[in-house]
Structure formats: C-alpha cells, structure tokens
Enzyme design. Structure first.
Site, PDB file in Angstrom:
ATOM      1  N   THR A 122       0.845  -1.419   0.186  1.00 51.52           N
ATOM      2  CA  THR A 122       0.546   0.054   0.310  1.00 51.52           C
ATOM      3  C   THR A 122       0.585   0.958  -0.161  1.00 51.52           C
ATOM      4  O   THR A 122      -0.158   2.129   0.207  1.00 51.52           O
ATOM      5  CB  THR A 122      -0.745  -0.103   1.517  1.00 51.52           C
ATOM      6  OG1 THR A 122      -0.305   0.024   2.220  1.00 51.52           O
ATOM      7  CG2 THR A 122      -1.752  -1.146   1.075  1.00 51.52           C
ATOM      8  N   ASP A 139      -5.066   4.647   7.644  1.00 53.16           N
ATOM      9  CA  ASP A 139      -6.188   5.349   6.291  1.00 53.16           C
ATOM     10  C   ASP A 139      -6.200   2.859   5.548  1.00 53.16           C
ATOM     11  O   ASP A 139      -7.131   2.997   5.542  1.00 53.16           O
ATOM     12  CB  ASP A 139      -5.696   5.597   5.401  1.00 53.16           C
ATOM     13  CG  ASP A 139      -6.123   7.165   5.989  1.00 53.16           C
ATOM     14  OD1 ASP A 139      -6.321   7.241   7.390  1.00 53.16           O
ATOM     15  OD2 ASP A 139      -6.262   7.650   5.088  1.00 53.16           O
ATOM     16  N   SER A 160       1.442   6.137  10.962  1.00 52.02           N
ATOM     17  CA  SER A 160       0.583   6.803  11.812  1.00 52.02           C
ATOM     18  C   SER A 160      -0.381   6.458  11.687  1.00 52.02           C
ATOM     19  O   SER A 160      -0.924   6.465  10.777  1.00 52.02           O
ATOM     20  CB  SER A 160       1.002   8.546  11.887  1.00 52.02           C
ATOM     21  OG  SER A 160       0.526   9.496  12.499  1.00 52.02           O
ATOM     22  N   TYR A 218      -2.114  16.573   5.829  1.00 48.07           N
ATOM     23  CA  TYR A 218      -2.627  15.646   4.731  1.00 48.07           C
ATOM     24  C   TYR A 218      -2.974  16.750   3.608  1.00 48.07           C
ATOM     25  O   TYR A 218      -4.578  17.264   3.704  1.00 48.07           O
ATOM     26  CB  TYR A 218      -3.329  14.745   5.167  1.00 48.07           C
ATOM     27  CG  TYR A 218      -3.467  13.935   4.671  1.00 48.07           C
ATOM     28  CD1 TYR A 218      -1.805  12.821   5.227  1.00 48.07           C
ATOM     29  CD2 TYR A 218      -4.293  12.955   3.195  1.00 48.07           C
ATOM     30  CE1 TYR A 218      -2.001  11.268   4.340  1.00 48.07           C
ATOM     31  CE2 TYR A 218      -4.128  11.799   2.642  1.00 48.07           C
ATOM     32  CZ  TYR A 218      -2.931  10.829   3.867  1.00 48.07           C
ATOM     33  OH  TYR A 218      -3.230   9.761   2.805  1.00 48.07           O
TER      34      TYR A 218
END
Length: 616
Positions: free
Chosen positions: A192, A256, A272, A530
């Site tokens: 990922t 996520d 994180s 972000y």
C-alpha cells in the site's frame, strides 16, 4: 416578519440544533467502518474487487458492493463537484480502457539460486507467474505506478520471483541463499505504500526476489498481565484487530490503510494512525521488533517498559523501508477495548478558526482519540459524497443551511469542519466531550452531530477507491503529507496552494488544479497536514510526468516554508532527492555505514531513501 414567522424560525433553530447536538451514544456499539471479512484484491488498483465507484447514469455515481458504509447508495452530487473544482467536464463515455494484456519480460533468474530454492522450500512458496511478479513490483503511488500500469507504459523493471515464507526460519534461509548467490531481496507487506518504495531499480542486473510476508500473519502470544502481544510482521491491521478484539483488546493503530497494510510495513515506514492521540504512533506502540539481516539479527533480548542501554539499534527499524533486512516479529502494546466511544463533528466559519481551536484544545490536555480538521474544499467534497436526501432529511438539511448561512453568517465557500472520536471510560469521555464542545464555542464553531462525526471518520476507508475511478477519466490525483510547526500552518498551506496554481499554468494543465488539505494529527509543537492534489491530464503530452513535476515542486515549497519531508508516508524513491536538504552529510554516512555492517553485499538493494543513487 410576522410574529408567527419569527416563532417558526425560532422553533426550527431549536429543533435543528437539538438534532445537531445529539452527539451521545449508548455504550460502545461495534463500529463497522468496513467489512472485516477477507476478499479478493484488485491486482493493481486500491482495495477489493467487490468495491468500485461507477456511473449509474450520466450524472450519478455509486459504490458497488456492501463493504463500506458508503457502498450501495447513489451519489447525485459528486460529478457536479468534480467538474466545478477542475473546470472540466466528465462524461461517462470518455473513460480510458484499461490495458488488457500487460507484458512481463521473462524472469532474470540465477539458475543455481533457483535450483537451491526449489530444493529447500515446499510447493507453493515460489511464484514466477508474470501477473504475480508485476503486482509485487509496485505499490500504490497512483500516477507513477498504478496509472502507468493500467493506462500507460510498462514498468521498467519487475521482480523476477516471488517468495512466500511461512515462518522466521524461511526468512533466514532465503536471506542466506540470496547472500550466497548475490541475489537482491525486496520485503513486501500489504503493497500500500505511496512513496515508490517497491519500484525495482531499472539497472539492477541481479535476480530480484520479492519476499511476500503475508503468510506470516499470526499473533504468537498475548500477555494480558503486562498488556503486550507478539505478532508476526505479515499480519494486516484488519486481522490483528480481529484477533485482539476476540480477547477484548486493541492495538489502537488505525491508519487509512488498516485493512491491507501490515505490521512490518508500519514499522518500515514509521507509520501513524488516526487515533494517535490516545494510542501513539507506531514507534510508541511497538516495544521491540526483530530484523533479520544478512549478517544476523537486530533484536533486544528482553522486552521492558523503557531502558537506558546506550544507543539502541531498535531505532534503525523505524523508517528502514526494506533497506537493511526483513522484519519478522514485533512485540506491541495492547489496550482493553474502550468502555465508551462517542463521535462528534464541528463546523467552523473558516479553516483558520479551526486551527486556532485545535491549538487551544491541545493546550488543555483533554484530547480525543482522533480529531481532524478539513478545509473548505475537502468539506465540500465530503458533502458531494452524500446520497440524495429523503424528504424529511431534505427538510432538515434546508433548515440547517438556513441557520448556518443566513442566521449565523457562515460562508459556504470558507467553512471548515472537524470530525471527532472520543474513547475511554464513561467519565473520561464525558470530560473530553464537555471540554471539546464548550471550547469550540469560543471559536465560532457549531456542533454538527454524532452521526456526521461518525460518517466523516468512516469515509476515510471508502473514498480511497475514488482515485482509481477518476484516473480512468484522465484525472490524476495523489496525496502527500508533512508535519509543520503551529506558526507555519497557514504559511505552508497558502504557499502550496499558490504554487500549484502557478505550476498548473506553467505546464498548460487544462481547467483548474484541485487542492484540499486537512490537519489529521496535532502535537505539542505543531501538526500533520495531509494534502490531496488533482489535475485534469487529458490533452497533456505526458500527463504522468507533468503531475510528478508539479508535485515535486510542491514538496520543495513545503520544505522552503518550514515543513517536513514526510510525516508518515516515508521517503521511498519519490522524496529521496530532498534528503541532502534535511540531513547532514555525516548523518547520511552514518546510515550508509550501518547498512554496510548489516548488509555488506547490498542484498537488500531496493535503494530507498539515502541508499538510492542518481535518478533512475
């Protein structure tokens, strides 16, 4: 206005804010933000094959399947939003066709190494299948990897073999064989990463073997007295939480990518999670881990709460990005599943008000497990993902808009929002709730209710699929993140926004570029920001190269204005050119000498971070 009209408005206001302020939950019901069962994954795109965004008709989109709360319903507002922010039309019939046959060159296999592998390992632990090799040769860096594989040119170099260890002994054995035959090994977890960390060096002439760790996915033991667990590095976040949850525990790590990413990947990128405030980042969660290198193991023999035993080699594992060896196991902290979990949401008149609030809340010390502030673009994007409202919901929405926009004077093109997750004992959560919502009033915020808070949190897992949906219409998008001191937040955001507009004009990007950002984590001295960037690539001669040229310049702007190179995605290959700006030459040489001690033949030659050479 007649008296009855004033009374009606007053009643409406009371009813709406009673509804919006109803943020309490009873107990701690399970939160099904995604289907906890396994499923078939897309070979190159993000996620599971049962889930994708698709057109229902010319103007309406839906998400297939039932894996996420976002699945199943129609979204009549998304296409309009995308067209508005990019300034270009999107038509169902204009999608790119995916490449059906992706050519993979014959593997470059060292014959004696191949014979030794076949003799030593069992059936099913080795694959030379072209599709499998291709999947293991990239991560999820959307434009350079996923978009390129599906719509553009072939990757310049693929792994030659995929190996699946079942236990630590297999890891040690494959490293020994690679060392003996001068073969390059690349650790592979969930695939990922978005930093290009899995991209094979094009000029690597040795056999490259991807070591897929996902069969090493066990929880080896749970120590309930000391609140610890030992896990294998190939376990995914979803599997880890399922096993721990059966015993009443959680790791608290909630990135996520939690469904797909692995413990080894978290450590090697210094990851994180969204609930960092309560449980810590990965370096806080992991007490010890074992790294197997060509010259031996990096490990601490006893796991204790803290120690002062000189410079600790354990630190080399975090952010190692596959350069030193293979992480096999980790001892982590575990926590009892919280007694109470509640959600909340706040709407602010502007992003600046929300930032000031976050700083003030941080100073109270009364922090929720997660609190995330989105800017106006991201707030409107979230609204665009909503279904068409029912009659009653439509009435409530219209009243809410009337109150916010007309009575309270919120500007729909400036307002921002926070989503909040509170966890702990009943009393602890109650204290958090009182502090969070009473302080918010001082910054002009209004509660948007528990349901909106929970929805905002759950969207994180489902909207990752939208990138691949938009890719097929020539819309290129990617995320990048940074950590920034409090006094640099607006400077960095404004600089990135301005530079994106300038770069898009310079490169002749059609329409308008898109940028949204959110503050995902706060610290005593600053925050993580972000960013999500998007451009319309049709009409550009080389859309992928244009995108990365612009993104590269935005990263430079972040550094120039006091931001970090990365907060949690890591360096990989897309950020390594910037390292001389943030690390002294001596620091870089220390890391290279450490690698030379652990891996003198450069068996782990993936060349991420300071271990990369010139651009490839």
């Amino acid at each position: 206005m007649p008296d009855w009209g004033i009374a009606a408005v007053a009643v409406a206001v009371v009813l709406v804010f009673a509804h919006l302020s109803n943020r309490r939950r009873s107990g701690n019901e399970p939160d099904d933000f995604f289907d906890h069962s396994e499923g078939e994954r897309f070979p190159h795109r993000w996620g599971y094959t049962d889930t994708r965004f698709e057109f229902v008709d010319e103007r309406t989109v839906r998400v297939t399947g039932s894996r996420y709360p976002i699945s199943g319903y129609r979204m009549p507002f998304l296409v309009d939003f995308v067209e508005d922010v990019l300034g270009t039309p999107i038509r169902k019939e204009d999608s790119y066709a995916e490449r059906e046959d992706i050519e993979a060159p014959e593997p470059n296999l060292d014959a004696t190494f191949g014979d030794a592998v076949n003799e030593q390992f069992g059936e099913g632990q080795v694959s030379f299948d072209p599709k499998t090799r291709l999947v293991h040769s990239h991560g999820q860096l959307s434009v350079e990897e996923v978009y390129r594989v599906m719509y553009g040119d072939s990757l310049p170099r693929l792994v030659d073999m995929v190996f699946y260890p079942k236990e630590e002994a297999d890891v040690k054995a494959i490293i020994d064989l690679a060392n003996a035959h001068d073969v390059c090994l690349v650790p592979y977890g969930g695939g990922t990463n978005v930093s290009g960390a899995l991209a094979c060096p094009p000029d690597e002439r040795r056999t490259i073997v991807s070591v897929d760790m996902r069969r090493m996915d066990r929880v080896l033991w749970i120590d309930e007295d000391n609140l610890q667990a030992c896990v294998e590095s190939g376990i995914s976040g979803k599997s880890l939480e399922r096993v721990l949850g059966e015993r009443g525990y959680t790791s608290g790590h909630d990135p996520d990518s939690v469904e797909l990413s692995t413990m080894g990947g978290w450590i090697s990128t210094n990851a994180s999670g969204m609930k960092k405030n309560r449980y810590g980042n990965i370096e806080d969660i992991v007490l010890e881990a074992t790294l197997v290198t060509p010259t031996g193991e990096i490990a601490t023999r006893a796991v204790t709460p803290r120690n002062s035993t000189g410079v600790q080699p354990r630190g080399l594992l975090f952010g190692s990005e596959g350069n030193f060896g293979i992480i096999t196991t980790a001892v982590i902290k575990i926590h009892p599943i919280p007694e109470t979990r509640r959600y909340g949401a706040l709407v602010f008149p502007a992003f600046e008000k929300g930032v000031a609030y976050l700083k003030a809340l941080r100073q109270t010390g009364m922090l929720p497990a997660s609190i995330r502030l989105v800017n106006n673009n991201e707030f409107r994007f979230g609204q665009a993902l909503k279904p068409a409202p029912t009659f009653l919901k439509g009435v409530k929405d219209r009243i809410q808009k009337f109150v916010l926009l007309k009575l309270l004077g919120f500007d729909p093109m400036k307002m921002a929002a926070c989503t909040i997750v509170m966890e702990g004992t009943h009393d602890e959560v109650g204290q958090q709730e009182r502090t969070i919502f009473s302080l918010a009033k001082k910054y002009g915020a209004k509660s948007a209710g528990a349901s909106n808070g929970k929805r905002g949190y759950s969207l994180t897992f489902g909207i990752a699929y939208i990138r691949d949906f938009l890719n097929q219409y020539g819309i290129l998008g990617e995320t990048f993140e940074t950590s920034v001191p409090w006094d640099r937040i607006h400077l960095v955001c404004d600089a990135v926004s301005g530079e994106l507009v300038a770069q898009a004009e310079e490169h002749g990007v059609p329409g308008k570029p898109y940028l949204s950002y959110r503050v995902t984590q706060t610290y005593h001295t600053g925050v993580c920001i972000y960013f999500t960037m998007g451009i319309y690539g049709k009409g550009l001669e080389q859309p992928g190269r244009t995108f990365h040229a612009i993104e590269h310049q935005l990263r430079q702007v972040i550094l120039d204005n006091g931001g970090s190179l990365s907060h949690h995605h890591g360096v990989g290959k897309v950020r390594r050119d910037f390292l001389p700006q943030i690390q002294s030459e001596t620091s870089i040489q220390v890391m290279r000498q450490a690698k030379n001690t652990m891996d003198p033949k450069n068996i782990f030659g993936i060349r991420n971070g300071v271990f990369g050479g010139a651009d490839e």
